[in-house]
Structures are given as structure tokens and as C-alpha cells.
Scaffold this motif. Structure first.
Motif, PDB file in Angstrom:
ATOM      1  N   ALA A 202       0.832  -1.206   0.000  1.00 29.72           N
ATOM      2  CA  ALA A 202       0.000   0.000   0.000  1.00 29.72           C
ATOM      3  C   ALA A 202       0.865   1.254   0.000  1.00 29.72           C
ATOM      4  O   ALA A 202       0.603   2.214  -0.731  1.00 29.72           O
ATOM      5  CB  ALA A 202      -0.929  -0.010   1.213  1.00 29.72           C
ATOM      6  N   ARG A 203       1.920   1.247   0.800  1.00 32.55           N
ATOM      7  CA  ARG A 203       2.797   2.421   0.872  1.00 32.55           C
ATOM      8  C   ARG A 203       3.571   2.628  -0.422  1.00 32.55           C
ATOM      9  O   ARG A 203       3.705   3.764  -0.905  1.00 32.55           O
ATOM     10  CB  ARG A 203       3.758   2.263   2.052  1.00 32.55           C
ATOM     11  N   LYS A 204       4.078   1.545  -0.979  1.00 33.68           N
ATOM     12  CA  LYS A 204       4.780   1.676  -2.263  1.00 33.68           C
ATOM     13  C   LYS A 204       3.827   2.149  -3.360  1.00 33.68           C
ATOM     14  O   LYS A 204       4.215   2.915  -4.242  1.00 33.68           O
ATOM     15  CB  LYS A 204       5.401   0.335  -2.639  1.00 33.68           C
ATOM     16  N   GLY A 205       2.573   1.702  -3.292  1.00 36.14           N
ATOM     17  CA  GLY A 205       1.581   2.145  -4.273  1.00 36.14           C
ATOM     18  C   GLY A 205       1.293   3.626  -4.167  1.00 36.14           C
ATOM     19  O   GLY A 205       1.196   4.323  -5.186  1.00 36.14           O
ATOM     20  N   THR A 206       1.169   4.136  -2.931  1.00 31.18           N
ATOM     21  CA  THR A 206       0.933   5.572  -2.770  1.00 31.18           C
ATOM     22  C   THR A 206       2.159   6.374  -3.200  1.00 31.18           C
ATOM     23  O   THR A 206       2.022   7.485  -3.728  1.00 31.18           O
ATOM     24  CB  THR A 206       0.572   5.920  -1.310  1.00 31.18           C
ATOM     25  N   PHE A 207       3.351   5.820  -2.993  1.00 33.14           N
ATOM     26  CA  PHE A 207       4.572   6.488  -3.466  1.00 33.14           C
ATOM     27  C   PHE A 207       4.558   6.605  -4.991  1.00 33.14           C
ATOM     28  O   PHE A 207       4.859   7.659  -5.554  1.00 33.14           O
ATOM     29  CB  PHE A 207       5.807   5.716  -2.999  1.00 33.14           C
ATOM     30  N   LEU A 208       4.192   5.523  -5.676  1.00 29.64           N
ATOM     31  CA  LEU A 208       4.104   5.551  -7.132  1.00 29.64           C
ATOM     32  C   LEU A 208       3.062   6.566  -7.590  1.00 29.64           C
ATOM     33  O   LEU A 208       3.301   7.338  -8.539  1.00 29.64           O
ATOM     34  CB  LEU A 208       3.750   4.162  -7.673  1.00 29.64           C
ATOM     35  N   ALA A 209       1.914   6.567  -6.931  1.00 19.70           N
ATOM     36  CA  ALA A 209       0.860   7.523  -7.303  1.00 19.70           C
ATOM     37  C   ALA A 209       1.330   8.959  -7.118  1.00 19.70           C
ATOM     38  O   ALA A 209       1.014   9.841  -7.928  1.00 19.70           O
ATOM     39  CB  ALA A 209      -0.395   7.261  -6.471  1.00 19.70           C
ATOM     40  N   ALA A 210       2.100   9.215  -6.056  1.00 19.33           N
ATOM     41  CA  ALA A 210       2.630  10.555  -5.819  1.00 19.33           C
ATOM     42  C   ALA A 210       3.563  10.981  -6.951  1.00 19.33           C
ATOM     43  O   ALA A 210       3.538  12.134  -7.401  1.00 19.33           O
ATOM     44  CB  ALA A 210       3.363  10.599  -4.474  1.00 19.33           C
ATOM     45  N   VAL A 211       4.382  10.049  -7.424  1.00 18.17           N
ATOM     46  CA  VAL A 211       5.268  10.349  -8.552  1.00 18.17           C
ATOM     47  C   VAL A 211       4.448  10.627  -9.811  1.00 18.17           C
ATOM     48  O   VAL A 211       4.711  11.589 -10.547  1.00 18.17           O
ATOM     49  CB  VAL A 211       6.245   9.179  -8.797  1.00 18.17           C
ATOM     50  N   LEU A 212       3.443   9.803 -10.046  1.00 19.91           N
ATOM     51  CA  LEU A 212       2.607   9.975 -11.233  1.00 19.91           C
ATOM     52  C   LEU A 212       1.796  11.274 -11.181  1.00 19.91           C
ATOM     53  O   LEU A 212       1.411  11.799 -12.235  1.00 19.91           O
ATOM     54  CB  LEU A 212       1.662   8.780 -11.387  1.00 19.91           C
ATOM     55  N   LYS A 213       1.544  11.795  -9.983  1.00 16.36           N
ATOM     56  CA  LYS A 213       0.793  13.048  -9.873  1.00 16.36           C
ATOM     57  C   LYS A 213       1.571  14.241 -10.413  1.00 16.36           C
ATOM     58  O   LYS A 213       1.021  15.344 -10.543  1.00 16.36           O
ATOM     59  CB  LYS A 213       0.392  13.299  -8.418  1.00 16.36           C
ATOM     60  N   LEU A 214       2.845  14.035 -10.732  1.00 18.52           N
ATOM     61  CA  LEU A 214       3.588  15.100 -11.409  1.00 18.52           C
ATOM     62  C   LEU A 214       3.096  15.285 -12.839  1.00 18.52           C
ATOM     63  O   LEU A 214       3.332  16.332 -13.455  1.00 18.52           O
ATOM     64  CB  LEU A 214       5.086  14.770 -11.416  1.00 18.52           C
ATOM     65  N   VAL A 215       2.434  14.259 -13.385  1.00 21.98           N
ATOM     66  CA  VAL A 215       1.965  14.308 -14.773  1.00 21.98           C
ATOM     67  C   VAL A 215       0.981  15.446 -15.008  1.00 21.98           C
ATOM     68  O   VAL A 215       1.170  16.258 -15.929  1.00 21.98           O
ATOM     69  CB  VAL A 215       1.356  12.955 -15.199  1.00 21.98           C
ATOM     70  N   PRO A 216      -0.117  15.554 -14.230  1.00 20.58           N
ATOM     71  CA  PRO A 216      -1.063  16.627 -14.527  1.00 20.58           C
ATOM     72  C   PRO A 216      -0.483  18.022 -14.364  1.00 20.58           C
ATOM     73  O   PRO A 216      -0.912  18.956 -15.051  1.00 20.58           O
ATOM     74  CB  PRO A 216      -2.207  16.380 -13.519  1.00 20.58           C
ATOM     75  N   ILE A 217       0.493  18.173 -13.479  1.00 22.64           N
ATOM     76  CA  ILE A 217       1.086  19.502 -13.292  1.00 22.64           C
ATOM     77  C   ILE A 217       1.780  19.963 -14.570  1.00 22.64           C
ATOM     78  O   ILE A 217       1.751  21.148 -14.915  1.00 22.64           O
ATOM     79  CB  ILE A 217       2.091  19.480 -12.125  1.00 22.64           C
ATOM     80  N   THR A 218       2.386  19.034 -15.281  1.00 17.87           N
ATOM     81  CA  THR A 218       3.126  19.396 -16.493  1.00 17.87           C
ATOM     82  C   THR A 218       2.345  19.083 -17.768  1.00 17.87           C
ATOM     83  O   THR A 218       2.168  19.950 -18.628  1.00 17.87           O
ATOM     84  CB  THR A 218       4.467  18.653 -16.526  1.00 17.87           C
ATOM     85  N   LEU A 219       1.876  17.853 -17.895  1.00 17.20           N
ATOM     86  CA  LEU A 219       1.316  17.405 -19.169  1.00 17.20           C
ATOM     87  C   LEU A 219      -0.164  17.740 -19.357  1.00 17.20           C
ATOM     88  O   LEU A 219      -0.696  17.538 -20.447  1.00 17.20           O
ATOM     89  CB  LEU A 219       1.522  15.892 -19.309  1.00 17.20           C
ATOM     90  N   LEU A 220      -0.831  18.240 -18.327  1.00 25.03           N
ATOM     91  CA  LEU A 220      -2.226  18.662 -18.489  1.00 25.03           C
ATOM     92  C   LEU A 220      -2.380  20.168 -18.304  1.00 25.03           C
ATOM     93  O   LEU A 220      -3.241  20.781 -18.927  1.00 25.03           O
ATOM     94  CB  LEU A 220      -3.126  17.925 -17.485  1.00 25.03           C
ATOM     95  N   LEU A 221      -1.554  20.750 -17.456  1.00 21.78           N
ATOM     96  CA  LEU A 221      -1.641  22.191 -17.235  1.00 21.78           C
ATOM     97  C   LEU A 221      -0.966  22.981 -18.347  1.00 21.78           C
ATOM     98  O   LEU A 221      -1.500  24.001 -18.811  1.00 21.78           O
ATOM     99  CB  LEU A 221      -1.012  22.529 -15.879  1.00 21.78           C
TER     100      LEU A 221
END
Length: 519
Positions: free
Chosen positions: A267-286
């Protein structure tokens, strides 16, 4: 075949649908042995599936259209919600996830019901289901209809009904396992699509330096003034984290993915991965929103993204990948909504009223509930035209009115040992009523609201400031009632619980220690 895009684009979109459906249906095999398999994927999910599912569940069509659209008007300040989410994902993984997983529950209302009784459980179930329809489903479908109409020239009702039915098919059959395994593929597609759109957009306008040359400096202000109507710095600091805690750490829509983890470490490793992936909308959607503001200076809001896709920016084939990414975002979020809603109906409504229900009955109810949610979503489509055009800000506004009492109940209910059932329930009830009143005043004819001075002042509070104020009010009620209102003895509470159908005894949850293998 869609007539206004090339054969190559049509072929890519067709392949996406075939692959997505195949993954969903194959994953459905042997997922109906027991409720744990159907609702929580057998509690055997690894970190990769959890992380990609958290990301794909969160990123929907309103992010593509709404985040880019808001970015074309407000600039980088729109990204605050995404930046805050990165930090809150670590709070979810390291603070909340161990508690939820060790509690051995299916839903968040069930978790709170174990400690604070059946009324709290029923309240949270009802509010969650209502919130899903009037915020998540509504916004997702209105964004989808807008997208399909503006970009592909499709009828809004027909196209959204088709997507709802397609998504509902594998969700009904396979439950959470189908949803999460499909989301791994969908995450890849939507990231690839948004990356290609950003790269081709920057190439078209002449590079990222052109953004700073042609856009006003206000677009690059991270913190807006306190009187900014959309993203004041005070609201971002004090209000936005409340929305984040509610969304990422207490909402069944998100947390159900954590409950499927095979271990706390996963669960913790999954949330870590999701946190990394959340960089996507900041750059590739904004950034596409900023590109649209340069390329189409007279176009603002949600229309900006549609112009980027429907214009001559993307060559044949590439456009198909980008559109497939949009479909992936739409379907992944809808599948999560359908599955989470069905879990609430099966576990927190049906099972509470029929505790002797067999495992096969619960799975059947889960499937029937999913079908019911899909049908309601279809019936809901014609009503979606009333939502305002700034979809992303609309969604944050609705969540600001719903989330503070729930966030307060979870935070103080879990981490403050003196919290009592009456305090939590009164806080939820009064805080929920105040939030609902704000929702009503937001949609009532402004002339009526403005004619009553108190309602006018109430309605004029900026939505993020409102969230902070409502959180403080809800917390004050919870603490005050818990400290000063005498509750029944434990024996009386047990008698009351025994009289309630399938009510579980009150328990205390302890924060779990960190694991040695945690990321």
C-alpha cells in the motif's frame, strides 16, 4: 467510424477499446468466489496496480478539459491541488493506510461505524453516494460530453451513454480486480496521450520560452492575492489541504484501492508511485492550457482544450493516441465510481439490513448495484447541461462544501481518543447542513439569494475560505459535544448496538508502526 478524424486515428481508438475490454474481461475470471474477491480484488494487489489505479482513478476527463481550461485562464496557480495531492498521498500511505488495512473493513463508512455506531455509518454512506452522483459522475460525464461533442462532433447523450455502458460491462462482471488491472493499461495510454499533446503543442508555438514571452506575468504567479476569486493564497494554504485529506484519505472512491493491498508495504509503495505519477497533470495537463492561451488568445476556459485537439496541431495517428488517452481517463474514473458505489450499497446498505446474507448473495447484490448505478448515470446525462463551463473549478467548489465535516470526523475520530459518537454525529450533521446550504445558494437564482442579506454574505465567501471555516466549525462541534455532552455507558451502548441490525461493537484503532520494508 468517426468521420472527422483519419482512418489511422479511428484504428488506434478502436484498438484501445478492444484492449481495454479484453483486459477487463480476462481479469474478471474467477473473481466471484467470495465478496473479498469481488469488492477488494482478494486483498492481493501489489504496489504497481495500486499506484496506477490511484492515479487513473483520480485523473478523469475533467482533468484533461478542466485543468487545461482553468490553466488557460488562471495559469500555474491551478496546479496547487495537484502539488498538495503529492504530499497528502504520503500521509495516506504512511499514516492512514496501516490503520484502515488492519481494521479489516470493506468501506470507509464501515470503518467509522465500528467506532462511532450505525448512525454515523449510515450518514457517511448516504453522503458518499450523493457526492458521487452530484460531483464525480456529473462532472466526469459533462466533461466527456463536452469533449466528444467539440472534438469528435458526437451527440452528447448518445456518446456518453455508450461510454457508460461499455465501462459498466467489465465493472459489473469483474469487480475491483477488473477495474484495477484495466487501469494499469489506461494509465499508460493517458500519460502517453498527454505527453504527445504537450510536445506537439510546444513545438507548434516555438518552445516553452514562448509561453513566458507571450503570456502575462500573472499566469506564472504560484500564489494569487488573498482576494483572488478562484485561488487565493489563504485558501490554498488553509482550505485546499482539507479537500485533499477528504478526497485522498477518507473517500471510498480512493481508499478502496488501498484496502485491496496484499500488505501495508504494498500500500505504501503504491501511494509512493501515485505521488510520482501526480507530477503528470502539473506538467502534461496544465501546460496545454498555457499553450492554448498562446495559440488561441481569444479562447478561454474549457473550450481551450477542445480547440487544441480538433485543430491542426496533431498529425494523423498522434491525434488518435491523444483521444484514446482521453477515453482512458474517462473510463478509468467511471469504473471506480461504479465499483465504489456498488460496494457501499452492498456492504453498508444491503448487508446491514440482511446480515445473514450469503457470499453469493452479496456478490449478486454488488453486480445488481453496479447495474443500478450505471442506469442512474445514464438517466442523469440530460441534466448535466446545468453545470457551469469551468468544470475543474466547479468540482473543487462542490468538494469544498462537502468535505470539511467528513475530514474533521476522520482526523479527530481516529487520532483523538476523547472523540465520542455524539460529537462525531453532531459535527457531521450540522457541518453537512451548512455545506448543503452553500450548495443550494450557489444554484438558486442570484436575485433571490441577494435579496436576503445573510444568504448573500454566506454565498459570497470564497469556496476555499469556506472550506477552512467549515472545518473549524465542524471540529469545534465535534470537540465540544465530545467533551461536554455525557454519553451512555459502554453497557448501554452495547445494548443499543445489539438492537441495531448487524451493528458492530465500538473499537479503538491504533496507528500501526512502520514496516521495515516500507518505501
Amino acid at each position: 467510424m468517426l468521420e472527422n478524424i483519419s482512418f489511422a486515428d479511428n484504428l488506434i481508438i478502436f484498438i484501445y477499446f478492444i484492449v481495454a475490454m479484453a483486459i477487463g474481461l480476462v481479469a474478471a475470471m474467477n473473481q466471484d468466489k467470495n465478496p473479498k474477491d469481488y469488492f477488494l480484488a482478494g486483498r492481493n494487489m501489489g504496489w504497481l496496480l495500486i499506484g496506477s489505479s490511484l492515479f487513473a482513478t483520480n485523473i478523469s476527463s475533467e482533468h484533461f478539459i478542466g485543468l487545461a481550461g482553468a490553466g488557460s485562464v488562471h495559469g500555474l496557480s491551478v496546479g496547487h491541488f495537484e502539488w498538495i495531492a503529492i504530499f497528502i498521498l504520503f500521509i495516506l500511505g504512511w499514516l492512514f493506510a496501516p490503520i484502515f488495512i488492519k481494521a479489516d473493513v470493506y468501506t470507509m463508512p464501515e470503518f467509522m461505524g465500528k467506532k462511532f455506531g450505525g448512525k454515523t455509518r449510515s450518514y457517511l454512506t448516504a453522503v458518499s453516494l450523493a457526492a458521487y452522483f452530484f460531483s464525480k459522475i456529473a462532472v466526469t460525464l459533462i466533461a466527456a460530453g463536452y469533449l466528444l461533442g467539440r472534438i469528435l462532433g458526437l451527440d452528447m447523450i448518445t456518446s456518453t451513454v455508450f461510454i457508460v455502458l461499455l465501462t459498466g460491462l467489465y465493472t459489473v462482471i469483474g469487480g475491483l480486480s477488473s477495474v484495477m488491472k484495466t487501469q494499469l493499461f489506461q494509465s499508460f495510454v493517458l500519460i502517453l496521450g498527454s505527453l504527445l499533446l504537450t510536445l506537439y503543442g510546444l513545438k507548434d508555438i516555438g518552445g516553452i520560452s514562448v509561453l513566458t514571452e507571450k503570456l502575462p506575468s500573472s499566469y506564472f504567479e504560484v500564489f494569487k492575492p488573498m482576494n483572488d476569486p478562484a485561488f487565493p493564497w489563504t485558501g490554498i494554504i488553509f482550505g485546499a489541504p482539507i479537500l485533499g485529506i477528504w478526497y485522498w484519505c477518507t473517500d471510498q472512491y480512493i481508499v478502496q484501492r488501498l484496502l485491496s493491498a496484499k500488505s501495508i508495504s504494498a500500500a505504501r509503495k503504491g501511494t509512493f508511485l501515485a505521488a510520482v505519477l501526480k507530477l503528470v497533470p502539473i506538467t502534461l495537463l496544465l501546460i496545454p492550457g498555457l499553450i492554448a492561451a498562446v495559440k488561441y488568445p481569444n479562447i478561454r476556459g474549457d473550450a481551450a482544450f477542445a480547440y487544441l485537439i480538433s485543430g491542426d496541431l496533431l498529425p494523423a495517428g498522434i491525434k488518435g493516441i491523444v483521444i484514446a488517452g482521453l477515453f482512458a481517463a474517462l473510463m478509468s474514473s467511471l469504473a471506480s465510481i461504479f465499483n465504489s458505489s456498488a460496494t457501499l450499497l452492498a456492504i453498508d446498505v444491503f448487508k446491514v439490513r440482511k446480515p445473514e446474507a450469503s457470499q453469493s448473495e452479496l456478490i449478486l447484490i454488488g453486480r445488481l448495484a453496479t447495474i443500478f448505478i450505471v442506469v442512474l448515470a445514464i438517466l442523469f446525462v440530460p441534466l448535466l447541461r446545468i453545470i457551469n463551463t469551468q468544470i475543474y473549478i466547479h468540482l473543487q467548489g462542490i468538494q469544498a462544501f462537502i468535505s470539511p465535516p467528513i475530514a474533521s470526523a476522520f482526523i479527530f475520530g481516529i487520532f483523538w481518543k476523547k472523540a465520542r459518537a455524539k460529537g462525531v454525529l453532531w459535527s457531521l450533521a450540522i457541518g453537512g447542513a451548512l455545506g448543503f446550504l452553500r450548495i443550494i445558494t450557489s444554484y438558486v437564482n442570484p436575485e433571490i439569494v441577494n435579496s436576503i442579506e445573510v444568504l448573500k454574505l454566506y454565498n459570497e465567501i470564497q469556496y476555499l475560505h469556506f472550506a477552512a471555516i467549515l472545518f473549524l466549525v465542524s471540529t469545534g462541534i465535534l470537540v465540544g459535544v465530545s467533551l461536554f455532552v455525557k454519553e451512555k455507558s459502554e453497557s448501554d451502548l452495547q445494548k443499543d448496538q445489539d438492537s441495531e441490525i448487524n451493528e458492530e461493537p465500538r473499537i479503538e484503532f491504533e496507528t500501526a508502526p512502520l514496516e521495515k520494508n516500507a518505501v
